[in-house]
Design a protein around this motif. Structure first.
Motif, PDB file in Angstrom:
ATOM      1  N   ARG A 195       2.279 -18.669  12.982  1.00 35.70           N
ATOM      2  CA  ARG A 195       1.059 -17.876  13.573  1.00 35.70           C
ATOM      3  C   ARG A 195       1.776 -16.690  14.124  1.00 35.70           C
ATOM      4  NH1 ARG A 195      -3.591 -20.079  17.271  1.00 35.70           N
ATOM      5  NH2 ARG A 195      -4.729 -18.299  17.142  1.00 35.70           N
ATOM      6  N   THR A 200      -2.119 -16.877  23.337  1.00 36.41           N
ATOM      7  CA  THR A 200      -2.717 -17.835  22.360  1.00 36.41           C
ATOM      8  C   THR A 200      -1.526 -18.470  21.539  1.00 36.41           C
ATOM      9  OG1 THR A 200      -4.623 -16.571  21.939  1.00 36.41           O
ATOM     10  CG2 THR A 200      -4.283 -18.067  20.422  1.00 36.41           C
ATOM     11  N   ASP A 215      -0.536 -22.512  21.933  1.00 36.09           N
ATOM     12  CA  ASP A 215      -0.418 -23.466  20.806  1.00 36.09           C
ATOM     13  C   ASP A 215       0.861 -24.130  20.886  1.00 36.09           C
ATOM     14  OD1 ASP A 215      -2.764 -22.660  19.625  1.00 36.09           O
ATOM     15  OD2 ASP A 215      -1.664 -21.677  17.979  1.00 36.09           O
ATOM     16  N   TYR A 257       1.425 -27.986  21.598  1.00 35.94           N
ATOM     17  CA  TYR A 257       2.279 -29.033  20.467  1.00 35.94           C
ATOM     18  C   TYR A 257       3.348 -29.778  21.158  1.00 35.94           C
ATOM     19  CZ  TYR A 257       4.615 -30.636  16.494  1.00 35.94           C
ATOM     20  OH  TYR A 257       5.155 -31.453  15.617  1.00 35.94           O
ATOM     21  N   PHE A 315       0.084 -26.002  11.869  1.00 31.23           N
ATOM     22  CA  PHE A 315      -0.648 -24.754  11.711  1.00 31.23           C
ATOM     23  C   PHE A 315      -1.014 -24.394  10.283  1.00 31.23           C
ATOM     24  CE2 PHE A 315      -0.462 -20.266  10.764  1.00 31.23           C
ATOM     25  CZ  PHE A 315      -1.520 -19.726  11.484  1.00 31.23           C
TER      26      PHE A 315
END
Length: 177
Positions: free
Chosen positions: A43, A123, A127, A131, A174
């Motif tokens: 990502r 962001t 994430d 996780y 993802f």
């Protein structure tokens, strides 16, 4: 003596089996390399590419405005010998105002891109943090340190580095597995 040996053997076997089959929380101190997670997370690559495309487009807009202003300045320099004093002053004022507007626009674009970069990076970091938190719970880790190359973790045995495992799981999540 035989009466005591048999019960002790049974107790020892029972304790051994209990220790083998009863999973306990890991007390190992483990860590992840945050920089490697940021660089290896798919990502991050997508976010960076999107930001680079926006930056390129906005830079092209600014370059176009600067180019137009420079052309106007060259025209003024060629024609000023034929202008009255009032026309020169007016044209100089117009060119100065246009230059200021371009500078203001350029600063606004830079500020916008910095804000978008920070937002996108946050962001991605959120994430990763989410996780790692779930990974720690799932694998019964009491604590997972984040190493960032700035002295947080000066030494750790090779087996304490979870970066590769976490990165693989993070990218699988993802991509939708």
């Amino acid at each position: 003596m035989n009466k005591i040996t048999l019960p002790l053997s049974i107790i020892a076997i029972a304790l051994s089996l209990f220790a083998i089959f009863n999973p306990k929380p890991s007390n190992d101190q483990v860590y992840v390399d945050v920089n490697k997670l940021l660089d290896g997370y798919k990502r991050t690559e997508i976010v960076r590419k999107d930001l680079q495309e926006k930056t390129t487009l906005l830079k092209a807009n600014v370059d176009s405005l600067v180019s137009g202003w420079q052309k106007e300045l060259k025209v003024y320099e060629k024609e000023r010998a034929y202008m009255t004093k009032k026309e020169k002053e007016l044209k100089q004022e117009l060119l100065a105002n246009k230059q200021q507007q371009i500078n203001n626009y350029q600063q606004a674009v830079q500020k916008q891109m910095q804000e978008e970069d920070q937002k996108a990076t946050q962001t991605v970091i959120n994430d990763i943090n989410d996780y790692v938190k779930e990974y720690g719970k799932t694998h019964s880790h009491q604590i997972i340190f984040g190493a960032g190359g700035n002295g947080n973790i000066m030494y750790a045995v090779e087996g304490a580095d979870l970066t590769t495992k976490v990165l693989e799981g993070l990218n699988a999540e993802f991509e939708g597995k």
